[in-house]
Design an enzyme around this catalytic site. Structure first.
Site, PDB file in Angstrom:
ATOM      1  N   ARG A 222       0.604  -1.461  -0.211  1.00 38.68           N
ATOM      2  CA  ARG A 222       0.136   0.369  -0.342  1.00 38.68           C
ATOM      3  C   ARG A 222       0.729   1.004   0.108  1.00 38.68           C
ATOM      4  O   ARG A 222       2.231   1.567   0.561  1.00 38.68           O
ATOM      5  CB  ARG A 222      -0.916  -0.149   1.328  1.00 38.68           C
ATOM      6  CG  ARG A 222      -2.056  -0.852   0.917  1.00 38.68           C
ATOM      7  CD  ARG A 222      -2.977  -0.692  -0.046  1.00 38.68           C
ATOM      8  NE  ARG A 222      -4.364  -1.489   0.368  1.00 38.68           N
ATOM      9  CZ  ARG A 222      -4.379  -2.575  -0.406  1.00 38.68           C
ATOM     10  NH1 ARG A 222      -2.893  -2.653  -1.615  1.00 38.68           N
ATOM     11  NH2 ARG A 222      -5.481  -2.907  -0.418  1.00 38.68           N
ATOM     12  N   HIS A 270      -1.623   0.538  -9.744  1.00 37.64           N
ATOM     13  CA  HIS A 270      -2.062  -0.179  -8.744  1.00 37.64           C
ATOM     14  C   HIS A 270      -2.643  -1.513  -9.465  1.00 37.64           C
ATOM     15  O   HIS A 270      -3.885  -1.787  -9.745  1.00 37.64           O
ATOM     16  CB  HIS A 270      -2.740   0.340  -7.801  1.00 37.64           C
ATOM     17  CG  HIS A 270      -3.838  -0.235  -6.666  1.00 37.64           C
ATOM     18  ND1 HIS A 270      -3.603   0.026  -5.179  1.00 37.64           N
ATOM     19  CD2 HIS A 270      -3.474  -1.680  -6.040  1.00 37.64           C
ATOM     20  CE1 HIS A 270      -4.359  -1.055  -4.715  1.00 37.64           C
ATOM     21  NE2 HIS A 270      -4.289  -1.828  -5.534  1.00 37.64           N
TER      22      HIS A 270
HETATM   23  C1  GLV Z   1      -5.065  -4.624  -4.152  1.00 44.50           C
HETATM   24  O1  GLV Z   1      -4.566  -4.335  -3.740  1.00 44.50           O
HETATM   25  C2  GLV Z   1      -5.714  -6.247  -3.431  1.00 44.50           C
HETATM   26  O2  GLV Z   1      -6.025  -5.747  -2.325  1.00 44.50           O
HETATM   27  O3  GLV Z   1      -6.131  -6.979  -3.888  1.00 44.50           O
END
Ligand code: GLV
Length: 307
Positions: A222, A270
């Protein structure tokens, strides 16, 4: 009885199709179109706004749409009495492993340099020597699967987590000293940790000081794991020499952010591992059956630990 789909910033059309295909009789309720309804007993969530879930008083449990549950831990988002599960299957783990292998091998084998040499018509050659050591911070389901894939390619892997326990073939490090020891050994240091109060900001200046000169930091956990200002300073000192970042304090990464144009930062939006609709639907239905049978949802977390 039915499932609330509460994921305001996600396109759920493919998932809804899969759920209809796999469970044609299941009732699905999409938020925000759906008002609280006594038939809704389970919810699939991704970044749900605070105050919404508590309105659905017939819920027995909720699950994250992905592996991370950090957006669900605040009791204002998911009331404390509701169990929280997660959807993290083998396909998601493989996705992550493929992405990491692509990043690591491309850097290790200097593929960017050969692209430049082609442009320059430069025939100097280079052969890799010893396989790099990959340090995995966080080695639960996804990490363990990545470790297996790395090892199948002859890459060396060591891990670090809170318990110091990992897969039997992976040497593990433990505690604050272990974290720095692993950072000092790894050629590629990967953050796959869950975001909790004890891991927030773990990628900071003290860790960077411990890293090997020339090593590479990869963050697929994160954005809040990383102290971004510390990284910018550390990159100037060459420890690490490169940062490969898929997650950020603010997403999407703001256009004026220095990471976009930094010569020693690679960014991606992401997308290192994206939950596939077929797998999410299958695991969600499995989780829902468990909840209807009075059990905990799939991948139930310990709210105290935060994962
Ligand atoms: C992606 O960030 C997840 O948490 O699956």
């Amino acid at each position: 009885m039915g499932i609330l789909l509460l994921a305001p910033d996600r396109d759920l059309r493919g998932l809804v199709q899969q759920l209809h295909r796999q469970a044609p009789d299941l009732a699905l309720y999409l938020w925000p179109q759906t008002q609280p309804h006594p038939d809704i007993d389970f919810a699939l969530c991704w970044n749900p706004p605070a105050g919404v879930i508590e309105q659905f008083s017939s819920l027995k449990a909720v699950t994250s749409l992905g592996a991370g549950v950090d957006a669900l831990l605040d009791p204002a988002v998911v009331p404390s009495h509701l169990p929280i599960g997660r959807i993290s299957g083998p396909e998601l783990a493989l996705d992550m492993a493929r992405w990491l292998i692509a990043q690591i091998t491309s850097h290790w084998l200097q593929l960017d340099q050969f692209r430049q040499q082609q442009i320059d018509k430069d025939c100097r050659t280079w052969a890799p020597t010893e396989a790099p050591l990959i340090g995995l911070l966080g080695i639960a389901t996804i990490g363990a699967s990545c470790a297996r894939q790395f090892q199948s390619l002859g890459l060396r892997v060591e891990g670090w987590n809170r318990s110091g326990h990992g897969p039997s073939q992976v040497p593990m490090h433990l505690g604050a000293q272990g974290l720095h020891d692993l950072a000092a050994r790894a050629d590629y240091l990967i953050c796959l940790l869950p975001l909790t109060n004890s891991t927030r900001g773990i990628l900071d200046r003290s860790l960077f000081k411990a890293m090997r000169p020339g090593s590479v930091l990869i963050n697929v956990g994160r954005g809040q794991h990383l102290v971004e200002a510390d990284l910018l300073t550390a990159l100037d000192a060459g420890q690490p020499a490169l940062a490969i970042l898929d997650v950020f304090q603010q997403e999407p990464l703001p256009t004026g952010h220095p990471f976009w144009s930094h010569p020693r930062v690679r960014v991606s939006p992401h997308c290192a591992a994206i939950s596939q609709d077929e797998e999410v639907a299958r695991l969600l239905l499995d989780s829902y059956r468990r909840v209807q049978a009075g059990e905990l949802p799939l991948g139930a977390i310990d709210r105290q630990a935060g994962y």
